[in-house]
Design an enzyme around this catalytic site. Structure first.
Site, short mmCIF file in Angstrom:
data_model
loop_
_atom_site.label_atom_id
_atom_site.label_comp_id
_atom_site.label_asym_id
_atom_site.label_seq_id
_atom_site.Cartn_x
_atom_site.Cartn_y
_atom_site.Cartn_z
N ALA A 196 14.91 -16.89 -43.35
CA ALA A 196 13.85 -17.90 -43.49
C ALA A 196 12.77 -17.36 -44.41
CB ALA A 196 13.25 -18.25 -42.13
N CYS A 197 12.29 -18.21 -45.30
CA CYS A 197 11.19 -17.84 -46.18
C CYS A 197 10.21 -19.01 -46.25
CB CYS A 197 11.70 -17.46 -47.57
SG CYS A 197 12.38 -18.84 -48.52
#
Length: 338
Positions: A173-174
């Site tokens: 996740a970013c």
């Protein structure tokens, strides 16, 4: 301007070679100007600020002279891929300290109306993990050929080995949920397969949950690698499984080191049931807003409960003091109280 098919993300006008920028600020100004001229945005300054905001979270520089600046913003007319090359290498933080010769910018909407285009943008990011393609893109001067390379569909992966050593899980996740999320996932998947492990990586990105890890996955996995720069959703699922947490960029520049650390905490399962490749299914769940709204809501709830827990002793003490004063007044009489 509406998007009718995925090829509308690409155009010859969005490929510009031999730009003269020498700094990131100049590069972002040029990218925003190209997007404006291509009809992707109506405000150059807002896109420039959005690119910088994403850059301040973590560098979008990769390796081998490439960068993938991107932004998810409200003020765009259409999503787009913009390819630019530079006359001289730009000073830009990268994994291998190389100067940036090619930047591929992803202009991404904040709404959920164009899921297919978010998928295409993510696939463009994953393409840059291929060193042969990177070399071709750096040296190619024909815009039509560059366009064809960006639009080309990936070859389907053929799995020939099913006698796995174990089962590795991942979550990536970013902040934008498009580029690093999917690039890190592919790195983890490729390395696990190379080492002889079955693998499933949950992406918590712009499309919500993808390849969501099930209770069966968690029960039968040896280790979970979380590569994320934001709080992940539904972390309460992972109680007993060993977890390695790293930044989302770490698998991109040191996937070997990530797995060495993961193997140090890996658990052994005597009755492990490792799924086949066909059993590891892809599934999308929830939208970006719901996913991150829930994460923030949980954080807010925890903060409120923590505040209440600190306030309770103060309230109790205040009540006790008030009761004590009342008793003293009753014993001593009101005339003795000033």
């Amino acid at each position: 301007m509406s998007i009718k098919n995925k090829d509308d993300l690409f155009s010859i006008e969005q490929i510009v070679l031999d730009l003269s920028a020498t700094t990131q600020d100049e590069a972002f100004q040029e990218l925003a100007t190209i997007a404006y001229k291509a009809g992707c945005i109506d405000n150059i300054d807002k896109l420039t600020k959005a690119l910088w905001a994403r850059e301040h979270e973590t560098s979008t520089g990769l390796e081998d002279g490439f960068a993938i600046p991107h932004a998810r913003i409200k003020y765009i007319k259409k999503p787009a891929v913009i390819f630019v090359s530079y006359q001289t290498g730009l000073s830009w933080p990268t994994f291998d300290n190389s100067t940036v010769q090619v930047a591929i910018a992803l202009i991404i909407p904040t709404n959920k109306k164009n899921d297919i285009h978010l998928e295409v943008l993510s696939n463009v990011a994953k393409k840059l993990l291929n060193p042969d393609l990177r070399q071709t893109l750096k040296t190619e001067n024909d815009k039509i050929k560059i366009l064809a390379l960006l639009q080309a569909e990936d070859e389907p992966t053929t799995v020939t080995k099913e006698n796995y050593k174990g089962y590795v899980l991942g979550i990536t996740a970013c902040p934008a949920g498009v580029a690093h999320t999917y690039m890190a996932a592919k790195k983890i998947e490729d390395e696990a397969k190379r080492l002889g492990y079955a693998v499933k990586v949950e992406k918590q990105g712009a499309n919500g949950f993808e390849d969501k890890l099930t209770p069966e996955d968690i029960q039968n996995a040896n280790v979970l690698i979380i590569a994320a720069d934001i709080a992940i959703g539904e972390q309460e699922r992972f109680v007993d499984i060993p977890i390695l947490k790293v930044e989302v960029s770490e698998p991109l520049h040191d996937v070997d080191g990530v797995f060495k650390k993961a193997f140090q905490i890996m658990r052994q399962l005597p009755n492990q049931q490792i799924p086949t490749t066909k059993q590891i299914k892809t599934k999308k769940e929830k939208g970006w807003f719901k996913l991150h709204f829930k994460t923030e809501a949980v954080s807010l709830k925890n903060a409120v409960l923590t505040g209440i827990s600190y306030a309770v002793p103060v309230i109790v003490a205040g009540t006790a003091i008030q009761a004590l004063i009342t008793i003293i007044i009753q014993i001593a009489g009101a005339d003795y109280i000033v």
